[in-house]
Write an enzyme that holds these catalytic residues in place. Structure first.
Site, PDB file in Angstrom:
ATOM      1  N   LYS A 298     116.808 102.585  17.435  1.00 21.60           N
ATOM      2  CA  LYS A 298     117.957 102.249  18.406  1.00 21.60           C
ATOM      3  C   LYS A 298     117.241 101.561  19.658  1.00 21.60           C
ATOM      4  O   LYS A 298     116.257 102.129  20.178  1.00 21.60           O
ATOM      5  CB  LYS A 298     119.031 102.959  18.836  1.00 21.60           C
ATOM      6  CG  LYS A 298     119.858 103.349  17.562  1.00 21.60           C
ATOM      7  CD  LYS A 298     120.913 104.106  17.985  1.00 21.60           C
ATOM      8  CE  LYS A 298     121.980 104.614  16.718  1.00 21.60           C
ATOM      9  NZ  LYS A 298     122.809 103.360  16.444  1.00 21.60           N
ATOM     10  N   ARG A 372     126.463 106.763   6.388  1.00 22.92           N
ATOM     11  CA  ARG A 372     126.907 106.463   4.983  1.00 22.92           C
ATOM     12  C   ARG A 372     125.745 107.280   3.993  1.00 22.92           C
ATOM     13  O   ARG A 372     126.234 107.685   2.824  1.00 22.92           O
ATOM     14  CB  ARG A 372     126.919 105.077   4.819  1.00 22.92           C
ATOM     15  CG  ARG A 372     125.559 104.059   4.731  1.00 22.92           C
ATOM     16  CD  ARG A 372     125.891 102.781   5.072  1.00 22.92           C
ATOM     17  NE  ARG A 372     126.359 102.530   6.312  1.00 22.92           N
ATOM     18  CZ  ARG A 372     126.783 101.223   6.683  1.00 22.92           C
ATOM     19  NH1 ARG A 372     126.815 100.278   5.729  1.00 22.92           N
ATOM     20  NH2 ARG A 372     127.039 101.068   7.930  1.00 22.92           N
TER      21      ARG A 372
END
Ligand code: BES
Ligand code: MN
Ligand code: ZN
Length: 523
Positions: A298, A372
């Site tokens: 990020k 996920r």
């Protein structure tokens, strides 16, 4: 030559390499209340009043002690007693008090609902802490349940995370609150049985989320919750470490955890307070104790926020704590899928293929779509181990959900259409509001992959819905399943009436506690 000191040093050094700051400090213990029905004689007072000078019994007592002084003061300040407003007055002569903080309860004929009472209690205590700091006495002439709900709101509203302030003056307050209400014993009993355990669980979960990632990582998350569950009945805790994960074929969560020095964990908390053999509700939470993005790293702007990326897990386990604290007659299991998403020499790469516990293979397209992945193994494990009557997963999953719905609603997804109105209604009732986003066959198509069975993100796949479809891939279609993307609502930089500190909201505990109470508990 004695070698043991060297040996001991090496052992210590290994621990010290990441336990630089040990987790020995505690945040303050949750606010507690002493209920009584007799008016205090002196000090400062927080006093609830209705509009149109409806003073209630405590206000009337002050008024008569002071020869109408209270009515006079209220009229002089033109305080309208609207909900969530307050007004500080100098206490009238002979009332015995120094200062009185008037708290608005609105028109007496309009019955306040619980969510409103919570906000009134929360904003009242925040104003009281600001003006009085300590020795807070609150008087509310309200029926049993309404008084208890004011106290509950005050408890949530007085949450501060100030354990790292070394300047004691900066610490907000540390106190037990005197709560004065006409039917004090009954209000106390109602509060203790129904509300206080929920508020306690919310305090603990908020602490967990607000902690920096050098303090809360998979192992310390487990350790701390284990401590909090001591003394609660019908609780069984299992913890899977990385070896267990490999044995069970949990390649998806293992892959996320492998880039970090802090190994992944799966924490399973069973609360069996219901009938033997009743299928439990399963709550599965994303527990990324820090999300750097991994190799798909990020940007550094606001990356610090990613210490909140375990908020789904904190709310899942926190809900179990609330239910156990209420001795709820229901079976529930909480599963925290815990890992730290780091770029390291041993980290997984974009393009890698991992095999999940279900046997389905996953191509990693972005190591930043890690939530996920840990959930793929978490929900599959929950589904096949427990055959749950309902499976809810909570996850700070996508920026996309947060951009769509902001701070007001969690994004709600399900394949079972009949559940949506029930969840929306419970959201309104508890204040943890949800709003549905779509989940259809196209979202499942969007994550099909040419190398593996599925991929964890894909070009053109709508963010939040593709995330939901990915998780749904690992749950049997026959299992009633709800996915809550809480990326937008799990924390808030602003304080609100129900949360004095910026930071964690503990979203989901009130919603799920309420939902389970209404639809699954034996009364
Ligand atoms: N933890 C983030 C989601 C997030 C972002 C939560 C901002 C709160 C605020 C999650 O792991 C993530 O990185 N999601 C990606 C998914 C993408 C790579 C498919 C996102 O939303 O950009
Ligand atoms: Mn991520
Ligand atoms: Zn994440």
């Amino acid at each position: 030559m004695k070698l043991w000191p060297i040996f001991a040093f090496c052992l210590l050094a290994q621990f010290a390499s990441f336990n630089v700051l040990s987790d020995t400090k505690q945040n303050k213990t949750p606010t507690s209340f002493v209920f009584s029905q007799s008016m205090p004689k002196d000090g400062n007072l927080v006093l609830g009043i209705h509009a149109n000078s409806e003073l209630g019994s405590f206000g009337k007592e002050i008024d008569s002690r002071s020869n109408g002084g209270l009515t006079h003061a209220i009229n002089a300040t033109k305080f309208e007693a609207k909900p969530e407003t307050s007004q500080l007055i100098t206490a009238p002569k002979n009332s015995g008090f120094n200062q009185i903080l008037l708290v608005g309860l609105g028109d007496k004929i309009k019955k306040l609902d619980n969510a409103q009472l919570h906000k009134i209690g929360g904003s009242a205590i925040q104003a009281a802490i600001k003006t009085f700091k300590n020795n807070i006495q609150m008087a509310f002439d309200l029926p049993i349940e309404q008084s208890a709900n004011i106290a509950y709101g005050s408890k949530l509203g007085s949450y501060y995370f100030d354990k790292y302030y070394t300047d004691e003056e900066r610490q907000k307050y540390q106190s037990t609150i005197q709560f004065i209400t006409p039917e004090a014993d009954n209000a106390k009993a109602f509060f203790k049985q129904n509300l206080d355990p929920v508020a306690n669980a919310i305090w603990l979960s908020r602490d967990m989320s607000n902690e920096p990632a050098n303090i809360i990582y998979p192992q310390s998350f487990v350790k701390r919750w284990k401590k909090h569950f001591k003394g609660l009945d019908n609780i069984k805790i299992k913890v899977l470490d990385e070896k267990d994960m490999l044995k069970k074929g949990m390649g998806a969560i293992y892959g996320v955890g492998r880039g970090s020095k802090r190994p992944p964990r799966m924490m399973i908390v069973e609360y069996m307070g219901g009938k033997r053999g009743d299928a439990p509700v399963a709550l599965v939470g994303k527990g990324i104790t820090f999300d750097t993005g991994g190799i798909s790293i990020k940007g550094s702007n606001n990356m610090w926020n990613m210490k909140f990326d375990m908020s789904g897990a904190a709310s899942a386990i926190g809900t179990i704590h609330a239910l156990a604290g209420r001795n709820a007659k229901v079976n529930v299991v909480g599963i925290a899928a815990l890992a730290e998403n780091m770029p390291g020499a041993n980290a997984q790469r974009p393009g890698d293929v991992v095999t999940s516990m279900s046997g389905k293979t996953i191509q990693i397209r972005s190591t930043d779509a890690e939530g996920r992945l840990v959930l793929a193994d978490g929900v599959y494990y929950g589904d096949i181990t427990y055959n749950p009557s309902l499976l809810v997963d909570l996850a700070t999953l996508t920026g996309s959900a947060s951009r769509a719905l902001g701070k007001d609603y969690a994004a709600y997804f399900s394949r079972h259409d009949e559940l949506a109105p029930l969840f929306i209604a419970m959201g309104k009732e508890t204040g943890d509001e949800v709003w549905p986003l779509p989940l259809n066959d196209n979202h499942f198509k969007a994550i099909e992959n040419d190398v593996a069975d599925v991929m964890n993100s894909g070009p053109g796949a709508p963010g939040a819905s593709a995330g939901a479809a990915f998780i749904g891939t690992f749950i049997r279609e026959s299992t009633p399943w709800v996915h809550l993307d809480i990326a937008g609502v799990a924390w808030n930089e602003k304080s609100t009436p129900l949360k004095a500190s910026p930071g964690s909201t503990s979203f989901g505990i009130q919603l799920l506690n309420g939902y389970i109470k209404e639809h699954f508990e034996d009364k």
